[in-house]
Write a protein that holds these residues in place. Sequence first.
Motif: not given
Length: 303
Positions: A249-277
């Motif tokens: 499958g494909e994972i879309p470009e998603d700004v929340m990925v960087k935001d999650a990284q800045k928070a040192y958490r997996p994006v699927c944990e803290i932004f489960p509803e964002t398209p990449a997650s």
Amino acid sequence: MAVTISIGSGKGGTGKTMFLCNLAMLLAKRGRKVCLVDLDIGGADAHLQFGLFEPKHSITDFLSKKVNCLGDVLHTFHSLNGLQIIPGTGNTLQTANMTYQEKQRLLREVAALDVDVVLIDVGAGTAYHTLDFFMFSDIQICVILPEPPSILDFYNFIQLATIRKILRSFLSHSEVGQVLKQHTFPTLAAIFELAEKTQEGAREKAQDALRYFHPLLVINRDSSHTAINKTKLKQLVAKYLGIETPSLGEIPEDVMVKDAQKAYRPVCEIFPETPASMAMVKISSKVDKIIELFNHQRNNSDK
Ligand SMILES: Nc1ncnc2c1ncn2[C@@H]1O[C@H](COP(=O)(O)OP(=O)(O)O)[C@@H](O)[C@H]1O
Ligand SMILES: [Mg+2]
């Protein structure tokens, strides 16, 4: 016995570690006992994605025999369904110049970890260690970007990984081993041909080494501007390498990925509803089914 899955690509920056950490977290959430092993020698950073800044132990401690077994290096995230991680190391001479015996010892212990799934980040590049870590696993996943340079890297990586795997199926001092080492090949068919020409029956042995090699493809940072034709890519790999590369499958470009990284958490944990997650949840469910299938086949062949 654990199912081992390695993640590679050829070049850095395609999102391997981001994907691997989220996949590990999602498989653990689905009830699998998961251990993430960071074999990205020189660029190990998976532990940071979970906010683990100073791991008590790393793989270097295992290689330098400061600890007795790989299990002693494990760190468990109790808040992430017991997900375990074996943190990697910086590029110490110990790891960069790992001997054959050290590598075998490491891989033996990786395969013997007491979990359902081992996820391995093999890092970037085409060094022998990287190729060997990638090909060691039961299942391989490649994370690529939808751009021509990334596709070329992926193609080169897969080609070198397959050649390395074929070479390792022959003794290095054997006639076929010596001959194959000295050539470059435009296609896999050319390798098989030269092997057979050097020694009768070598074609079958070389083909055998790749019988179960079907790297699964994840296209990351996908967008409507994506410049590649995915069907064409698969056709090219099938034509020149003779290998099927099923898509996960494909994972879309998603700004929340960087935001999650800045928070040192997996994006699927803290932004489960964002398209990449959401895309990674879908992919993790496919991977979960593939693990099931693999276990089923392995149990049947053991009977
Ligand atoms: N789907 C995405 N959308 C936006 N940024 C992404 C996405 N995937 C990865 N990135 C960014 O790309 C960079 C490289 O990711 P990383 O996982 O470290 O790659 P690799 O392990 O392959 O070197 C990181 O800064 C990450 O935030
Ligand atoms: Mg990485």
